[in-house]
Design a protein around this motif. Structure first.
Motif, PDB file in Angstrom:
ATOM      1  N   TYR A   1       0.830  -1.207   0.000  1.00 21.01           N
ATOM      2  CA  TYR A   1       0.000   0.000   0.000  1.00 21.01           C
ATOM      3  C   TYR A   1       0.865   1.258   0.000  1.00 21.01           C
ATOM      4  O   TYR A   1       0.574   2.233  -0.704  1.00 21.01           O
ATOM      5  CB  TYR A   1      -0.928  -0.008   1.202  1.00 21.01           C
ATOM      6  CG  TYR A   1      -1.644   1.313   1.423  1.00 21.01           C
ATOM      7  CD1 TYR A   1      -2.634   1.740   0.548  1.00 21.01           C
ATOM      8  CD2 TYR A   1      -1.301   2.121   2.504  1.00 21.01           C
ATOM      9  CE1 TYR A   1      -3.278   2.956   0.746  1.00 21.01           C
ATOM     10  CE2 TYR A   1      -1.943   3.334   2.703  1.00 21.01           C
ATOM     11  CZ  TYR A   1      -2.934   3.744   1.823  1.00 21.01           C
ATOM     12  OH  TYR A   1      -3.557   4.945   2.011  1.00 21.01           O
TER      13      TYR A   1
ATOM     14  N   THR B   1       2.254   1.715  -3.523  1.00 24.70           N
ATOM     15  CA  THR B   1       1.295   2.044  -4.598  1.00 24.70           C
ATOM     16  C   THR B   1       0.362   3.190  -4.235  1.00 24.70           C
ATOM     17  O   THR B   1      -0.549   3.497  -5.026  1.00 24.70           O
ATOM     18  CB  THR B   1       0.464   0.792  -4.927  1.00 24.70           C
ATOM     19  OG1 THR B   1      -0.233   0.365  -3.737  1.00 24.70           O
ATOM     20  CG2 THR B   1       1.350  -0.326  -5.434  1.00 24.70           C
ATOM     21  N   ARG B   2       0.543   3.824  -3.088  1.00 25.59           N
ATOM     22  CA  ARG B   2      -0.366   4.897  -2.673  1.00 25.59           C
ATOM     23  C   ARG B   2      -0.345   6.082  -3.645  1.00 25.59           C
ATOM     24  O   ARG B   2      -1.406   6.663  -3.923  1.00 25.59           O
ATOM     25  CB  ARG B   2      -0.019   5.344  -1.258  1.00 25.59           C
ATOM     26  CG  ARG B   2      -0.937   6.431  -0.723  1.00 25.59           C
ATOM     27  CD  ARG B   2      -0.693   6.641   0.751  1.00 25.59           C
ATOM     28  NE  ARG B   2       0.725   6.909   1.016  1.00 25.59           N
ATOM     29  CZ  ARG B   2       1.213   7.108   2.249  1.00 25.59           C
ATOM     30  NH1 ARG B   2       0.405   7.071   3.304  1.00 25.59           N
ATOM     31  NH2 ARG B   2       2.500   7.354   2.410  1.00 25.59           N
TER      32      ARG B   2
ATOM     33  N   PHE C   1      -7.169  -0.105  -4.101  1.00 29.91           N
ATOM     34  CA  PHE C   1      -6.246  -0.983  -3.364  1.00 29.91           C
ATOM     35  C   PHE C   1      -7.014  -1.937  -2.458  1.00 29.91           C
ATOM     36  O   PHE C   1      -6.655  -3.121  -2.342  1.00 29.91           O
ATOM     37  CB  PHE C   1      -5.271  -0.136  -2.553  1.00 29.91           C
ATOM     38  CG  PHE C   1      -4.328  -0.963  -1.720  1.00 29.91           C
ATOM     39  CD1 PHE C   1      -3.219  -1.549  -2.293  1.00 29.91           C
ATOM     40  CD2 PHE C   1      -4.560  -1.173  -0.363  1.00 29.91           C
ATOM     41  CE1 PHE C   1      -2.353  -2.320  -1.539  1.00 29.91           C
ATOM     42  CE2 PHE C   1      -3.714  -1.938   0.393  1.00 29.91           C
ATOM     43  CZ  PHE C   1      -2.591  -2.515  -0.195  1.00 29.91           C
TER      44      PHE C   1
END
Length: 351
Positions: A40, A43-44, A52
């Motif tokens: 997370y 890829t935030r 997500f």
């Protein structure tokens, strides 16, 4: 004043570290949570939180079911590891303790290996061999220690009175309360071949002193023949397996994962002194089992090396008519061929 302490029935149950969770379950859930959080964080900037969560929630549910779920008392993560190990285990395995040797040149001359040919791999069995001990045949389990096998007679429990049933249960409970090491009661069901008994009846029927006895013996042989033709005859065998670890067990509260790692780290062969001590402990435990189970009407008979080898062979190939027999050679027995003169005499008698 002393108070009774309740002991769980499953003494091998893993220790609970946090609530109902064991150390193994916490490790699976914790590592999975950290990996999802790291994913997370990475890829935030490019993935919104709802997207997500749409991807992470199924993964989290699958890991939770894998860590907490069970089937037939076995955790699902262990079943998954066993399935993966079984999938990548070679299918073509042969018994080769010294390793698979290449075929001789005279056998492979002019033969070109094809793509479909599968090279065999050595078969690794839990039992490394069976040797003759002081009181019974000793099964060498390698890094797991030693074991002995004994045959137990059965008791008709349903025909006993309630008082006799309570006495039998109390006698068996006394033996269970005396256990300090792993013990297994194995009930095997195997095919029953009546051909030797039928042949023996027919051979000895002519020598009976009265014609009525001869007719009765032949009728019984015919009945056994019809019975074996129209029904699958089975018999049950109750075995008591006593296992002695490589070293005496030490009481601790570590989880099953740590115990498994400790067993793997002790892979060096047993020295003669430690092996002799383990065999003496097995002999003492076998004697205690014989004495404590005798009041319950259970007769414990230790199996020698040859008979124990036959039992292991029958367990590896259960769908066979070959019964466990002392006629099978043991691991340390010398197998010799019959003399040529005996074979020639048997051939002449057959003619």
């Amino acid at each position: 004043m002393s108070r009774p302490v309740r002991i769980p029935a499953d003494v091998d149950r893993p220790d609970r570290v946090l609530g109902p969770l064991t150390a193994r379950q916490l490790a699976i859930l914790g590592v999975s949570g950290l990996l999802l959080y790291a994913l997370y964080s990475a890829t935030r900037p490019i993935l919104p939180l709802p997207v997500f969560l749409l991807l992470a929630v199924p993964i989290a549910l699958a890991v939770t079911v894998l860590a907490l779920g069970q089937r037939d008392g076995v955790a699902l993560d262990r079943l998954l590891l066993a399935a993966i190990r079984q999938r990548f285990t070679p299918r073509h395995q042969v018994s080769a303790p010294e390793g698979v040797q290449p075929a001789p040149a005279w056998l492979t001359a002019g033969h070109e290996p094809s793509r479909n040919e599968v090279a065999p791999t050595p078969l690794e069995l839990p039992a490394r061999g069976v040797t003759s001990g002081s009181t019974a045949g000793v099964v060498d389990l390698g890094s797991d220690g030693l074991a002995v096998i004994a045959a137990c007679s059965t008791v008709n429990f349903s025909l006993r009175t309630p008082a006799e049933q309570e006495a039998l249960v109390a006698s068996f409970a006394r033996y269970l309360h005396s256990l300090t090491a792993p013990v297994q009661f194995l009930v095997r069901t195997e095919r029953l071949d009546l051909a030797p008994q039928i042949d023996e009846l027919r051979d000895h029927a002519g020598g009976l002193p009265h014609p009525a006895l001869e007719a009765a013996a032949l009728d019984h042989a015919d009945y056994l023949t019809q019975l074996s033709q129209h029904a699958d005859l089975l018999r049950r065998q109750v075995l008591l397996v006593l296992r002695e670890p490589r070293r005496p067990a030490v009481a601790d509260s570590v989880s099953s994962t740590l115990r498994h790692l400790r067993r793997k780290s002790a892979a060096e062969p047993l020295d003669p002194t430690a092996r002799q001590a383990a065999e003496q402990r097995l002999a003492r435990r076998l004697s205690e089992a014989t004495e404590l189970l005798a009041p319950a009407g259970i007769v414990v008979t230790a199996l020698d090396a040859a008979t124990a080898t036959g039992v292991l062979a029958a367990a590896c190939n259960p769908d066979t008519f070959l019964p466990p027999s002392a006629a099978l050679a043991g691991a340390d027995d010398v197998v010799t061929a019959a003399p040529i003169t005996d074979l020639y005499d048997d051939e002449l008698e057959g003619r």
